[in-house]
Motif scaffolding. Structure first.
Motif, PDB file in Angstrom:
ATOM      1  N   HIS A  76      16.003 -29.570  10.873  1.00 31.75           N
ATOM      2  CA  HIS A  76      15.980 -29.254  12.306  1.00 31.75           C
ATOM      3  C   HIS A  76      15.841 -30.545  13.098  1.00 31.75           C
ATOM      4  CE1 HIS A  76      11.734 -29.416  11.286  1.00 31.75           C
ATOM      5  NE2 HIS A  76      11.400 -29.468  12.550  1.00 31.75           N
ATOM      6  N   ASP A  83       9.786 -26.723   8.581  1.00 33.86           N
ATOM      7  CA  ASP A  83       8.814 -26.313   9.607  1.00 33.86           C
ATOM      8  C   ASP A  83       8.843 -24.821   9.939  1.00 33.86           C
ATOM      9  OD1 ASP A  83       7.910 -28.859   9.645  1.00 33.86           O
ATOM     10  OD2 ASP A  83       8.386 -29.272  11.743  1.00 33.86           O
ATOM     11  N   HIS A  86      13.532 -32.112  14.995  1.00 39.88           N
ATOM     12  CA  HIS A  86      12.321 -32.864  15.345  1.00 39.88           C
ATOM     13  C   HIS A  86      12.304 -34.265  14.732  1.00 39.88           C
ATOM     14  CE1 HIS A  86      10.086 -28.967  16.588  1.00 39.88           C
ATOM     15  NE2 HIS A  86      10.667 -29.560  17.617  1.00 39.88           N
ATOM     16  N   HIS A 116      11.302 -21.577  14.618  1.00 39.41           N
ATOM     17  CA  HIS A 116      10.518 -22.781  14.961  1.00 39.41           C
ATOM     18  C   HIS A 116      11.254 -23.579  16.058  1.00 39.41           C
ATOM     19  CE1 HIS A 116       8.398 -26.570  14.545  1.00 39.41           C
ATOM     20  NE2 HIS A 116       9.458 -27.163  14.059  1.00 39.41           N
ATOM     21  N   HIS A 148      11.418 -35.503  11.199  1.00 35.35           N
ATOM     22  CA  HIS A 148      12.264 -35.046  10.093  1.00 35.35           C
ATOM     23  C   HIS A 148      13.596 -35.787  10.005  1.00 35.35           C
ATOM     24  CE1 HIS A 148       9.805 -31.470   8.968  1.00 35.35           C
ATOM     25  NE2 HIS A 148       9.343 -31.683  10.195  1.00 35.35           N
TER      26      HIS A 148
HETATM   27 ZN   LIG Z   1       9.431 -29.315  13.494  1.00 34.63          ZN
END
Ligand SMILES: [Zn+2]
Length: 346
Positions: A131, A239, A133, A220, A136
């Motif tokens: 994802h 996550d 963020h 998320h 990551h």
């Molecule tokens: Zn995240």
């Protein structure tokens, strides 16, 4: 495995220097030319020298045969941890390696690649970004430099483009210029990624080992992937599951609970959460995340029924759960606001 190790300094602050590995470079032949080519589109950096050597590997543990995970510390990003927060790792097949998430800085991506090279010389064919963020995916560049294909949710490129500037500013501020050195948000890289649509899973064949990559509905975030290593029964949730670290609601709390309900009916042996212990029994490891999200939903609905304003409600929503989670004051108030806004009109 030797890399070309460059000593780089910030052009604007020549006293801020650090060493970075350029893994794609032939070493030592052509090192000088490779360094110059790599630096040509990075005007913020200058070269203060180079040598050949082994980049320091990231610490990883083998949670199932061929499945390696780095335990990200449960902490906020800081100059001390250099953005090392998330659980990231890789899976080795008979013919190729797939990496799952790249970490919170270029240096962390380099260290993850060094950990792979300490175990296998097989090509790193895919880097799956679970994802958008920053913790990551900011270590992505070293993998694209060796030809790894990025695999992302179909909604990730646009989501990342919209946030890239904010992510870069806030992350550089949090981890400091030294840890940030040479790090880039991989906006350009994801434009040519293999994308995965909800309802259309992608199979990646690593050689006698098949990974199934699935795009989730908004949970998320609006761009979460789940990776299943079918042979070992490992579900890499990233996550979509938190342990110890307070969960972060950046998509839809109701969507997230629905995704967890659907996933928990599946067979599996273990799961890899995005934060906290790297391997938990399946599906029991989902329980803490579910309990937190369910409590927030129930408390928010009660506050809405009682006619509480968002300002009043978010002062106490979730507070009974504070003892169960680390970093609670940093994340729970934002979650409470997000959940209030989501449930306000239901
Ligand atoms: Zn995240």
């Amino acid at each position: 495995m030797l890399s070309l190790l460059l000593t780089l300094c910030l052009a604007a602050q020549p006293e801020t220097c650090g060493e970075h590995a350029l893994p794609a470079a032939p070493c030592p032949e052509g090192a000088e030319a490779a360094a110059a080519a790599w630096l040509s589109d990075r005007p913020a950096l200058t070269l203060d020298g180079w040598r050949c050597g082994a980049a320091p590997p990231l610490e990883v543990g083998e949670i199932a045969p061929g499945v390696f995970v780095h335990p990200g510390p449960v902490a906020e990003a800081s100059p001390e941890n250099g953005g090392d927060q998330a659980n990231v790792g890789f899976i080795i097949g008979g013919e190729a390696v797939a990496v799952i998430d790249s970490g919170g800085s270029r240096a962390m991506g380099e260290a993850l690649l060094a950990a792979i090279r300490a175990r296998t010389e097989l090509p790193v064919r895919w880097l799956i970004l679970t994802h958008m963020h920053p913790d990551h995916l900011l270590g992505t560049d070293p993998f694209t430099e060796i030809g790894a294909r990025l695999v992302v949710h179909a909604r990730l490129p646009e989501a990342l483009r919209n946030r890239a500037e904010g992510y870069a500013e806030s992350w550089e501020r949090q981890i400091g210029p030294r840890a940030w050195l040479a790090t880039r948000v991989p906006v350009a890289g994801v434009t040519s990624a293999q994308t995965v649509q909800p309802g259309a899973p992608l199979s990646l064949d690593l050689g006698n080992r098949v990974l199934r990559v699935e795009a989730m509905p908004t949970a998320h975030t609006d761009n979460d992937l789940v990776v299943t290593d079918t042979g070992s029964g490992t579900l890499w949730l990233s996550d979509l599951a938190f342990l110890r670290h307070t969960p972060v609601v950046d998509g839809s709390v109701l969507g997230w609970l629905a995704v967890l309900d659907a996933l928990s009916a599946r067979p599996g042996a273990r799961m890899v959460p995005g934060h906290g212990p790297v391997s938990e029994p399946w599906p029991e490891g989902l329980a803490p995340t579910r309990a937190y999200l369910t409590a927030l939903v129930e408390e928010t609905r009660a506050a809405l029924r009682a006619g509480e304003s968002m300002t009043d409600a978010t002062r106490h929503l979730g507070s009974a759960l504070a003892a169960d989670w680390a970093l609670f004051p940093a994340y729970n108030p934002r979650n409470a606001t997000a959940v209030y806004k989501e449930l306000e009109w239901e």
